[in-house]
Design an enzyme around this catalytic site. Structure first.
Site, short mmCIF file in Angstrom:
data_model
loop_
_atom_site.label_atom_id
_atom_site.label_comp_id
_atom_site.label_asym_id
_atom_site.label_seq_id
_atom_site.Cartn_x
_atom_site.Cartn_y
_atom_site.Cartn_z
N ASP A 294 0.86 -1.18 0.00
CA ASP A 294 0.00 0.00 0.00
C ASP A 294 0.90 1.23 0.00
OD1 ASP A 294 -2.30 1.58 0.23
OD2 ASP A 294 -2.09 1.67 2.40
N ASP B 32 -6.35 -2.90 3.35
CA ASP B 32 -5.28 -3.82 2.97
C ASP B 32 -5.51 -5.24 3.48
OD1 ASP B 32 -3.84 -1.65 1.85
OD2 ASP B 32 -3.09 -1.14 3.84
N ASP C 89 -1.10 -1.34 6.21
CA ASP C 89 -1.46 -1.09 7.60
C ASP C 89 -2.91 -0.66 7.78
OD1 ASP C 89 -1.37 1.42 6.51
OD2 ASP C 89 -0.17 2.32 8.09
#
Length: 900
Positions: free
Chosen positions: A358, A631, A627
């Site tokens: 990400d 995700d 995080d």
């Protein structure tokens, strides 16, 4: 389709149906007038009484995210002992019990085989259980939810704080800056409300929310009057009505989808390896049994010998060696402040050839910083920063992320004290969302008064008549406006958010100022903000590329910002795919792109998960680092999920590995540990499989031609136990640096070829040892007589004991020697040395077997001392063995490219 699979499919369909119903309810809530929504939820502006709260909780459930419960201690204990190899050994223990104890008279009962095999099973299972139990305890601590409260209106009371888990559908909730959104809610009153929902969407900047009901149909997450559990209030305030709680929320639906973990490349590889070795054993054992049964005429003894062969062919220590290797890797990672929740993920680290990550909070720092303070021409100018600081510092509203970034930058440049001492505040014109700007009026010690305004570029241009250019104030003509727009566009394309700053000197001689005074102002420059990449990210990506790992960014943020950030960390930003592109592409079309496209933007959580799945289907071992809530699905789908810094709870729950510090160079260390772990596991698997196969093939030949067994069953099992115990040092062995340069995946097919090449080498020298023992050494001890010439039973027993002792010692020496030779593709001891612990333990094992015939235990194992000349012969054979294996290593490496 099995009943289990059918139920799983049905459960999946039910979850999908439930998710669609939730989204439909949220969209309906976004579009309804608030009074109609209250009626639909059987609520009112006065809130619920306690009875109604209980009814709502019973109807819609508790506001808690259910998560998969960790296995209890008994389940972990069961799993530690139940694997294909342990099951084989347990079956062999049962058979040995009947053949050696139940079917034997009291004086001939022999528990040795049963005890030795049981030691193998227990030692392997206990070590695995201990390591996984430690990991599980760490995981349980990480999965704890944070306790929190929120302000709720309840009938007959003022708004009071209640635990978040007591929130129910229909509750009226009050939100203020710093609050965590307790459930999915529809807003009906807002004031300057900004929500940070990067964990859900991947957008780095907070988004503004409004109370008006929406009419246009759009993705649920984009409705401006809806807020969602898992988000936080950055600034402003609001009142809303709860529409969904617990598992019914958006975050809850994601949480439910990650309950079943996908099988990883490590687990698939281990299963494949296990069944290849088991098939070899199942093919060899019946052949040995029937040959010995028919040639010796004793099927009971032949069965006992076949059991010994089965034990010899079973790499029963594989689960223990594997667990030890993984546990050692986890321990090494803990030194880097990394929590390894799932020990299997260590090997997956080494196998990984694609790392998906990400952007927000992973590549970037997840905080907005002031990158540039520029004049109208786009040149650095501290005067623009000073005016921006005065505006941010003296405004009395809640300071948002832009104000904080400006103040922090001013402090970094050590301008803070000087500016504050020189100016005092006169008045301010607060921010509102129609003007999209705010102003303050300040006065310096000389009495000079300035109106300073900052805000959206187009709004500031609208109120400016003049522009300051190269120290001169001049009219703001259209061509200059175009020039301003060009500078701002360039900054936007670099991924920055830009606001403009304007000022007016001595605006008027009064103390009260208003919006009408924001006119005929002078544009002085811009402030450009960025969520910057982490300092170590560029070096981390370079290190990953060096070790054969391709990095791909999968984010929910917009493509312009993503490309700008990725360019800063050295990634190729030429090709990019958006979520809207993926919606119109088939799985096969996406598979064609995954190897060439490294950046994917504006993705939903489901699209991230789909991309990871398709990369795996194309044969890649995939890691995912993130995080946020958005995700979690992809992390669960990946072979290894990695979370960084302070992740949300669901991301932690999905992760296999959690980095406790922001040093992303730990990824490089993790990859190297994973490859060391794999390499040492493959040493045991390949070397043991080929060595055992060679020895057992030799036994098969000897069984057909010798008038006695080449080795007693108990001797064979003893040999296997001592060898396997010496192999427990393999996890601490070194790996050649060249071996660590590329990803390492379990390739079970390589084991078969390894056995075919190196097994026969071992058999050849076993047969040479047979010939030496049968025709030279045994007759030397038995007065020059061959076995068939001896009529004395005691002399026959001595002949057999010398032969079996000689082959036991030779087998232990060659098996140990092959570890030293084949642990590296280089020249052993010269170009690559074993670790001290491996060298020590294997040497001790060899010395133990050599010394055993000269100890009181010799008679128990039916061993006897050998003439010294035998060891001279064996030394010569070992030298030839070294030459033969070295030549075969070169042939094998030339054909397959590498040894392990």
């Amino acid at each position: 389709m099995t009943v289990f699979k059918k139920r799983k499919e049905e459960a999946k369909k039910a979850e999908v149906k439930k998710a669609k119903a939730l989204k439909a309810r949220l969209k309906q809530a976004a579009k309804l007038p608030i009074m109609n929504l209250l009626d639909m939820l059987d609520s009112s502006m006065d809130g619920f009484d306690e009875t109604h709260v209980e009814e709502q909780m019973e109807m819609f459930g508790e506001n808690v995210l259910t998560s998969k419960q960790p296995d209890n201690v008994w389940k972990r204990l069961f799993d530690a002992f139940i694997n294909p190899f342990s099951l084989i050994l347990i079956i062999l223990v049962v058979i040995s019990y009947f053949t050696d104890v139940v079917l034997m008279p009291d004086k001939k009962q022999d528990w040795t085989t049963i005890i030795i095999i049981s030691i193998m099973v227990i030692s392997s299972g206990l070590l695995r259980f201990i390591q996984e139990n430690r990991s599980s305890k760490a995981a349980e601590k990480l999965n704890e939810m944070i306790e929190n409260t929120t302000r709720v209106k309840r009938k007959g009371k003022v708004a009071t704080e209640v635990p978040i888990n007591e929130i129910v559908v229909g509750d009226i909730v009050y939100l203020a800056a710093g609050d965590m959104i307790p459930a999915d809610m529809r807003l009906f009153q807002t004031k300057d409300l900004f929500i940070q929902q990067s964990s859900l969407t991947g957008e780095s900047a907070p988004v503004e929310k409004f109370a008006d009901h929406e009419q246009d149909d759009k993705p649920t997450i984009e409705y401006e009057n809806l807020v969602f559990m898992g988000s936080d209030v950055v600034s402003g305030s609001a009142i809303g009505i709860v529409v969904a709680v617990g598992d019914e929320t958006l975050i809850g639906s994601i949480s439910q989808e990650i309950q079943e973990k996908e099988e990883t490349s490590f687990e698939k590889g281990m299963n494949h390896v296990s069944w290849i070795l088991i098939r070899f054993m199942l093919a060899m054992v019946p052949i040995v049994f029937f040959i010995n049964g028919f040639s010796k005429g004793d099927f009971v003894h032949a069965l006992m010998f076949a059991i010994s062969i089965a034990v010899g062919l079973t790499p029963e220590m594989l689960p223990m060696i594997t667990t030890t290797c993984l546990a050692k890797g986890a321990y090494q990672m803990s030194k880097q402040k990394v929590i390894v929740k799932n020990v299997n993920s260590i090997q997956n680290f080494g196998a990984m050839d694609i790392l998906c990550t990400d952007k927000t909070g992973t590549i970037t720092q997840d905080k907005v910083v002031l990158q540039y303070n520029l004049d109208v021409n786009g040149n650095e100018d501290d005067r623009v920063l000073r005016h921006g600081f005065l505006n941010s510092y003296y405004q009395t509203g809640l300071k948002n992320f832009i104000d904080i970034a400006i103040i922090n930058k001013t402090q970094e440049k050590e301008m803070f004290e000087d500016i504050v001492d020189r100016y005092e505040k006169v008045d301010e014109i607060p921010f509102d969302f129609n003007r999209r700007r705010m102003s303050v009026v300040v006065k310096d010690h000389q009495g000079k008064v300035q109106l300073i305004t900052k805000g959206a570029v187009e709004e500031i241009l609208h109120i400016c008549t003049y522009v300051e250019l190269d120290g001169q104030v001049m009219k703001l003509h259209e061509d200059m406006k175009d020039r301003v727009v060009q500078v701002v566009d360039r900054l936007n394309k670099e991924g920055m958010r830009v606001i403009a700053v304007a000022q007016k000197t001595n605006p008027k001689d009064v103390d009260a100022f208003g919006v009408q005074d924001e006119q005929e102002m002078v544009l002085i420059g811009y402030l450009a903000f960025l969520d910057p990449p982490k300092p170590t990210m560029k070096a981390a990506i370079e290190a990953l590329h060096y070790y054969g790992v391709n990095v791909k960014v999968l984010t929910g943020d917009n493509d312009v910002v993503t490309q700008a950030i990725c360019k800063q960390v050295g990634m190729d930003v030429q090709d990019i795919l958006l979520g809207s592109d993926l919606e119109n592409m088939s799985d096969e079309q996406i598979k064609d792109k995954v190897d060439t496209v490294d950046i994917y933007a504006k993705l939903s959580p489901q699209q991230k998960s789909r991309l990871v799945r398709l990369m795996k289907e194309k044969g890649h071992a995939v890691g995912f680092m993130g995080d946020g809530i958005n995700d979690a699905l992809a992390m669960n789908q990946a072979d290894i999920g990695i979370s960084v810094d302070t992740a949300v709870d669901i991301a932690k729950e999905s992760a296999d590995i959690i980095l406790l510090e922001k040093d992303l160079m730990v990824l490089e260390k993790g990859i190297l540990e994973g490859r060391k772990t794999y390499g040492n596991m493959m040493k045991y698997v390949k070397i043991t499989a080929s060595s055992n196969f060679g020895n057992m093939f030799s036994v098969l030949i000897a069984s057909a031609f010798l008038p006695f067994l080449p080795m007693d069953p108990v001797q064979l099992i003893l040999l296997n136990l001592v060898y396997d115990l010496s192999c427990t040092a393999i996890p601490w062995d070194h790996m050649d640096p060249e071996y660590l340069l590329k990803p390492r995946r379990w390739q079970a097919d390589g084991i078969s070829s390894f056995m075919k090449y190196f097994g026969p080498i071992s058999s050849i020298f076993d047969i040479l040892t047979y010939i030496l023992l049968y025709f030279v050494i045994c007759p030397m001890v038995c007065n020059g007589l061959m076995y068939h010439q001896i009529s004395d039973p005691s002399m026959q027993l001595l002949y057999v004991a010398v032969f079996q002792t000689g082959w036991l010692i030779e087998s232990m020496c060659t098996q140990t020697f092959v570890i030293w030779l084949m642990r590296t593709s280089k020249i052993p001891f010269i170009q690559s040395r074993p670790s001290a612990i491996l060298m020590s333990l294997t040497t001790i094992s060899v010395l133990f077997i050599i010394a055993l015939p000269y100890t009181p235990l010799a008679s128990y194992f039916e061993l006897t001392g050998l003439p010294v000349i035998y060891f001279a012969w064996m030394f010569g054979l070992m030298f030839l063995y070294f030459v033969g294996v070295s030549i075969m290593k070169k042939i094998y490496i030339r054909k397959y490219g590498e040894l392990l």
